[in-house]
Motif scaffolding. Structure first.
Motif, PDB file in Angstrom:
ATOM      1  N   GLN A  74      33.859-113.875 -16.799  1.00 19.82           N
ATOM      2  CA  GLN A  74      32.810-113.462 -15.868  1.00 19.82           C
ATOM      3  C   GLN A  74      33.013-112.009 -15.439  1.00 19.82           C
ATOM      4  O   GLN A  74      32.053-111.242 -15.350  1.00 19.82           O
ATOM      5  N   VAL A  75      34.271-111.646 -15.176  1.00 24.32           N
ATOM      6  CA  VAL A  75      34.582-110.275 -14.772  1.00 24.32           C
ATOM      7  C   VAL A  75      34.192-109.299 -15.892  1.00 24.32           C
ATOM      8  O   VAL A  75      33.577-108.256 -15.626  1.00 24.32           O
ATOM      9  N   THR A  90      33.004-108.272  -2.088  1.00 27.52           N
ATOM     10  CA  THR A  90      32.711-108.497  -0.664  1.00 27.52           C
ATOM     11  C   THR A  90      31.443-109.332  -0.476  1.00 27.52           C
ATOM     12  O   THR A  90      31.264-109.982   0.548  1.00 27.52           O
ATOM     13  N   LEU A  91      30.564-109.302  -1.469  1.00 27.73           N
ATOM     14  CA  LEU A  91      29.315-110.062  -1.392  1.00 27.73           C
ATOM     15  C   LEU A  91      29.475-111.497  -1.886  1.00 27.73           C
ATOM     16  O   LEU A  91      28.779-112.402  -1.421  1.00 27.73           O
ATOM     17  N   ILE A  92      30.401-111.697  -2.804  1.00 32.30           N
ATOM     18  CA  ILE A  92      30.590-113.005  -3.427  1.00 32.30           C
ATOM     19  C   ILE A  92      31.616-113.875  -2.688  1.00 32.30           C
ATOM     20  O   ILE A  92      31.538-115.105  -2.697  1.00 32.30           O
ATOM     21  N   MET A  93      32.568-113.242  -2.008  1.00 29.80           N
ATOM     22  CA  MET A  93      33.595-114.011  -1.291  1.00 29.80           C
ATOM     23  C   MET A  93      32.966-114.846  -0.179  1.00 29.80           C
ATOM     24  O   MET A  93      32.266-114.320   0.679  1.00 29.80           O
ATOM     25  N   GLN A  95      23.112-113.703  -8.370  1.00 33.37           N
ATOM     26  CA  GLN A  95      23.198-114.436  -9.634  1.00 33.37           C
ATOM     27  C   GLN A  95      24.456-115.300  -9.704  1.00 33.37           C
ATOM     28  O   GLN A  95      24.482-116.304 -10.410  1.00 33.37           O
ATOM     29  N   TYR A  96      25.496-114.896  -8.975  1.00 36.00           N
ATOM     30  CA  TYR A  96      26.777-115.595  -9.055  1.00 36.00           C
ATOM     31  C   TYR A  96      27.038-116.503  -7.857  1.00 36.00           C
ATOM     32  O   TYR A  96      27.883-117.403  -7.934  1.00 36.00           O
ATOM     33  N   LYS A 143      35.011-117.821  -4.629  1.00 36.69           N
ATOM     34  CA  LYS A 143      36.244-117.207  -4.132  1.00 36.69           C
ATOM     35  C   LYS A 143      37.116-116.673  -5.262  1.00 36.69           C
ATOM     36  O   LYS A 143      37.661-115.552  -5.161  1.00 36.69           O
ATOM     37  N   ALA A 144      37.263-117.420  -6.327  1.00 36.14           N
ATOM     38  CA  ALA A 144      38.110-116.986  -7.439  1.00 36.14           C
ATOM     39  C   ALA A 144      37.551-115.727  -8.096  1.00 36.14           C
ATOM     40  O   ALA A 144      38.295-114.785  -8.417  1.00 36.14           O
TER      41      ALA A 144
END
Length: 204
Positions: free
Chosen positions: A6-7, A74-77, A50-51, A55-56
């Motif tokens: 994903q990264v 910072t947006l996904i955590m 989209q995601y 946390k991971a």
């Protein structure tokens, strides 16, 4: 899809949004990242949608010394699952004022342990960490109208020291925070006003 994949996918997608002019302008202003694609905050917010909260993935993105990866992190955590100790690990790696402000606005202010984290930040001697602290306390005050006596005490103690600094990057969020406190209908308003007056900041 595994987190590592994903990264890689996310990093490849930055090319679709890259803005060379913005990236160059940021470098000229001292925002020095290993890689900076100049992607706008708005585009990054659309990408984050989209995601979802992951946390991971957020933790993996934060490890990348790439501006866009860190902002996405910072947006996904998920703020509710992000502890003060985990947040402190992130704060210790802050490298720009932009990232300190972004982390506070997107993530830190929404944490369950935000006040506890603020105390940890205020106790730190690193300039960017304290910039993060003053931004965070100000956001918490605006969200909740007041903070605990312990947090106010820590804020004023550190402010009394930092107001003597000549560093405008540090002074800006500090004075802004104290100025907000002084405008509130709280017992601490007078103390904030007095601190600003003694430091020569009658108006900001």
């Amino acid at each position: 899809m595994e987190t590592s994949e994903q990264v890689k996918q996310i990093k490849r997608s930055f090319r679709l949004y890259m803005n060379g002019v913005t990236s160059t302008s940021m470098r000229q202003k001292g925002l020095d990242y290993k890689i900076n694609w100049g992607v706008s905050q708005m585009d990054l917010r659309h990408m984050a949608e989209q995601y979802g909260k992951d946390k991971a993935l957020a933790a993996a993105l934060w490890q990348e010394n790439i501006r866009e990866c860190k902002i996405l992190a910072t947006l996904i955590m998920p703020a509710a699952d992000f502890t003060a100790s985990e947040a402190m690990e992130w704060a210790a790696t802050l490298s720009t004022v932009e990232m300190a402000e972004t982390a506070v606005f997107n993530l830190f202010q929404h944490m369950t342990e935000a006040e506890q984290f603020s105390l940890m930040l205020l106790a730190n001697e690193d300039k960017l960490v304290r910039i993060c602290a003053y931004n965070l306390v100000c956001r918490l005050l605006k969200r909740n109208n007041e903070c605990t006596p312990q947090l106010y005490a820590a804020l004023f103690k550190k402010a009394a020291i930092d107001l003597k600094s000549a560093d405008r990057q540090l002074l800006h969020p500090l004075v802004k925070c104290l100025d907000y406190v002084s405008s509130t209908d709280t017992e601490q308003a007078k103390e904030a006003t007095q601190l600003l007056k003694e430091a020569g900041f009658g108006a900001f």
